[in-house]
Design a protein around this motif. Sequence first.
Motif, PDB file in Angstrom:
ATOM      1  N   ASN A 167       0.831  -1.211   0.000  1.00 41.43           N
ATOM      2  CA  ASN A 167       0.000   0.000   0.000  1.00 41.43           C
ATOM      3  C   ASN A 167       0.861   1.256   0.000  1.00 41.43           C
ATOM      4  OD1 ASN A 167      -2.315  -1.570   0.072  1.00 41.43           O
ATOM      5  ND2 ASN A 167      -2.401  -1.591   2.311  1.00 41.43           N
ATOM      6  N   SER A 168       1.969   1.214   0.794  1.00 40.46           N
ATOM      7  CA  SER A 168       2.860   2.376   0.845  1.00 40.46           C
ATOM      8  C   SER A 168       3.518   2.628  -0.504  1.00 40.46           C
ATOM      9  CB  SER A 168       3.926   2.152   1.919  1.00 40.46           C
ATOM     10  OG  SER A 168       4.841   3.229   1.939  1.00 40.46           O
ATOM     11  N   ASN A 169       3.981   1.543  -1.134  1.00 42.81           N
ATOM     12  CA  ASN A 169       4.618   1.692  -2.449  1.00 42.81           C
ATOM     13  C   ASN A 169       3.626   2.205  -3.479  1.00 42.81           C
ATOM     14  OD1 ASN A 169       7.037   0.743  -1.442  1.00 42.81           O
ATOM     15  ND2 ASN A 169       6.612  -1.389  -1.981  1.00 42.81           N
ATOM     16  N   GLN A 170       2.394   1.740  -3.363  1.00 45.23           N
ATOM     17  CA  GLN A 170       1.373   2.193  -4.309  1.00 45.23           C
ATOM     18  C   GLN A 170       1.104   3.683  -4.138  1.00 45.23           C
ATOM     19  OE1 GLN A 170      -2.272   0.026  -4.012  1.00 45.23           O
ATOM     20  NE2 GLN A 170      -3.168   0.946  -5.833  1.00 45.23           N
ATOM     21  N   THR A 171       1.032   4.141  -2.863  1.00 46.12           N
ATOM     22  CA  THR A 171       0.812   5.568  -2.605  1.00 46.12           C
ATOM     23  C   THR A 171       1.974   6.400  -3.121  1.00 46.12           C
ATOM     24  OG1 THR A 171      -0.463   5.001  -0.627  1.00 46.12           O
ATOM     25  CG2 THR A 171       0.347   7.269  -0.816  1.00 46.12           C
ATOM     26  N   THR A 172       3.211   5.923  -2.858  1.00 49.72           N
ATOM     27  CA  THR A 172       4.394   6.647  -3.338  1.00 49.72           C
ATOM     28  C   THR A 172       4.418   6.714  -4.855  1.00 49.72           C
ATOM     29  OG1 THR A 172       5.615   5.882  -1.394  1.00 49.72           O
ATOM     30  CG2 THR A 172       6.903   6.739  -3.248  1.00 49.72           C
ATOM     31  N   ALA A 173       4.058   5.618  -5.490  1.00 51.06           N
ATOM     32  CA  ALA A 173       4.043   5.599  -6.961  1.00 51.06           C
ATOM     33  C   ALA A 173       3.022   6.591  -7.507  1.00 51.06           C
ATOM     34  CB  ALA A 173       3.730   4.186  -7.453  1.00 51.06           C
ATOM     35  N   ILE A 174       1.867   6.686  -6.845  1.00 48.58           N
ATOM     36  CA  ILE A 174       0.840   7.633  -7.297  1.00 48.58           C
ATOM     37  C   ILE A 174       1.335   9.071  -7.147  1.00 48.58           C
ATOM     38  CG2 ILE A 174      -1.463   8.517  -6.792  1.00 48.58           C
ATOM     39  CD1 ILE A 174      -2.262   5.665  -6.026  1.00 48.58           C
ATOM     40  N   ASP A 175       1.994   9.357  -5.997  1.00 48.92           N
ATOM     41  CA  ASP A 175       2.529  10.709  -5.789  1.00 48.92           C
ATOM     42  C   ASP A 175       3.598  11.042  -6.826  1.00 48.92           C
ATOM     43  OD1 ASP A 175       0.849  10.944  -3.637  1.00 48.92           O
ATOM     44  OD2 ASP A 175       2.365  10.358  -2.154  1.00 48.92           O
ATOM     45  N   ASN A 176       4.487  10.089  -7.075  1.00 48.39           N
ATOM     46  CA  ASN A 176       5.535  10.325  -8.074  1.00 48.39           C
ATOM     47  C   ASN A 176       4.937  10.547  -9.454  1.00 48.39           C
ATOM     48  OD1 ASN A 176       7.498  10.013  -6.110  1.00 48.39           O
ATOM     49  ND2 ASN A 176       7.806   7.827  -6.532  1.00 48.39           N
ATOM     50  N   LEU A 177       3.897   9.799  -9.760  1.00 46.82           N
ATOM     51  CA  LEU A 177       3.246   9.957 -11.058  1.00 46.82           C
ATOM     52  C   LEU A 177       2.605  11.334 -11.183  1.00 46.82           C
ATOM     53  CD1 LEU A 177       2.452   8.618 -13.717  1.00 46.82           C
ATOM     54  CD2 LEU A 177       0.401   7.736 -12.602  1.00 46.82           C
ATOM     55  N   ASP A 203       3.611  14.099  -9.595  1.00 48.30           N
ATOM     56  CA  ASP A 203       4.697  15.071  -9.766  1.00 48.30           C
ATOM     57  C   ASP A 203       5.225  15.054 -11.198  1.00 48.30           C
ATOM     58  OD1 ASP A 203       4.421  15.721  -7.121  1.00 48.30           O
ATOM     59  OD2 ASP A 203       6.048  14.414  -6.433  1.00 48.30           O
ATOM     60  N   LEU A 204       5.395  13.861 -11.730  1.00 49.68           N
ATOM     61  CA  LEU A 204       5.893  13.746 -13.101  1.00 49.68           C
ATOM     62  C   LEU A 204       4.920  14.375 -14.091  1.00 49.68           C
ATOM     63  CD1 LEU A 204       7.979  12.626 -15.075  1.00 49.68           C
ATOM     64  CD2 LEU A 204       6.738  10.458 -15.071  1.00 49.68           C
ATOM     65  N   SER A 205       3.632  14.175 -13.855  1.00 47.52           N
ATOM     66  CA  SER A 205       2.626  14.756 -14.741  1.00 47.52           C
ATOM     67  C   SER A 205       2.688  16.281 -14.711  1.00 47.52           C
ATOM     68  CB  SER A 205       1.233  14.270 -14.332  1.00 47.52           C
ATOM     69  OG  SER A 205       0.237  14.855 -15.136  1.00 47.52           O
ATOM     70  N   GLN A 206       2.865  16.852 -13.507  1.00 48.62           N
ATOM     71  CA  GLN A 206       2.973  18.306 -13.398  1.00 48.62           C
ATOM     72  C   GLN A 206       4.216  18.826 -14.116  1.00 48.62           C
ATOM     73  OE1 GLN A 206       2.835  19.222  -9.230  1.00 48.62           O
ATOM     74  NE2 GLN A 206       0.650  18.757  -9.023  1.00 48.62           N
ATOM     75  N   LYS A 207       5.333  18.111 -13.974  1.00 47.37           N
ATOM     76  CA  LYS A 207       6.562  18.537 -14.644  1.00 47.37           C
ATOM     77  C   LYS A 207       6.401  18.485 -16.163  1.00 47.37           C
ATOM     78  CE  LYS A 207       9.701  17.162 -10.915  1.00 47.37           C
ATOM     79  NZ  LYS A 207      10.828  16.278 -10.517  1.00 47.37           N
ATOM     80  N   VAL A 208       5.751  17.447 -16.638  1.00 50.31           N
ATOM     81  CA  VAL A 208       5.537  17.325 -18.087  1.00 50.31           C
ATOM     82  C   VAL A 208       4.660  18.468 -18.590  1.00 50.31           C
ATOM     83  CG1 VAL A 208       4.455  15.905 -19.868  1.00 50.31           C
ATOM     84  CG2 VAL A 208       5.894  14.834 -18.146  1.00 50.31           C
ATOM     85  N   GLU A 209       3.605  18.787 -17.842  1.00 52.93           N
ATOM     86  CA  GLU A 209       2.726  19.882 -18.248  1.00 52.93           C
ATOM     87  C   GLU A 209       3.483  21.212 -18.269  1.00 52.93           C
ATOM     88  OE1 GLU A 209      -0.575  19.843 -15.629  1.00 52.93           O
ATOM     89  OE2 GLU A 209      -1.481  18.022 -16.482  1.00 52.93           O
ATOM     90  N   GLY A 210       4.331  21.441 -17.245  1.00 54.41           N
ATOM     91  CA  GLY A 210       5.115  22.673 -17.219  1.00 54.41           C
ATOM     92  C   GLY A 210       6.078  22.761 -18.394  1.00 54.41           C
TER      93      GLY A 210
END
Length: 231
Positions: free
Chosen positions: A111-121, A123-130
């Motif tokens: 569950n922790s890894n899944q939450t971390t993966a969602i957060d990283n995803l 952040d990555l989406s925001q960086k791509v949009e920027g």
Amino acid sequence: MSNTGRKKKLASFNCDQRMWEQFIACCNSKGTTATATLIEFIDLYLGDSQDNVDTTGGKDLDERLDSKMKASVEKYLIASNKSHNSPTNETIRAICERLDKLESQLSSESNSNQTTAIDNLADLSQKVEGTCARMTQLAEAIIKIQNYLNNQQKRGQKSYYKNSSFQGHTPRMQPLTEEGLASRLGVSEETVRKERIKLPPPLFVAWCKGKDRAGKVWEFNENTGLYQPAS
């Protein structure tokens, strides 16, 4: 084979003696004979019940195995209840507890890894949009610069064409009066008139050219009474 009666034959075959004796004893215990059992088996095998004969042994074997397994489990459970605190039971319980704890840890980490993966995803989406936004701005700036340079080039070409047209079409000199020609040549009107009268036309043209600041040649047009540039 030999005749044992009407429409019957005596069949003989090789078989282990001990196995044959056990077979006879088993048949007798079930209230039948070995001969009757073999004849019944042959009838079933040759008739429509061949599949039933082929599967009977396996089915009975499975049932016997199941019954033995159940008996063993029941026996173990009874013995376990009688000696609840035996070292073996304690070991089994300890192993079960460890397995439960390990399963809980794995579930928590998942569950922790899944939450971390969602957060990283995210952040990555925001960086791509920027990055996409900055690339769009850069592309717009490049287009504006290119349009500006193209407009400057077009303006330069228009200016060049205008200058070329102006230089290529020098205004034609207009005919002059006697007063105007005298002023251009820097002499008096009387001098212009006197030279025109006394000199032949070719010499008068040469005289005007010598007096003109730009070296233009002038001739007198008797029809208009004006002095016009000679071609």
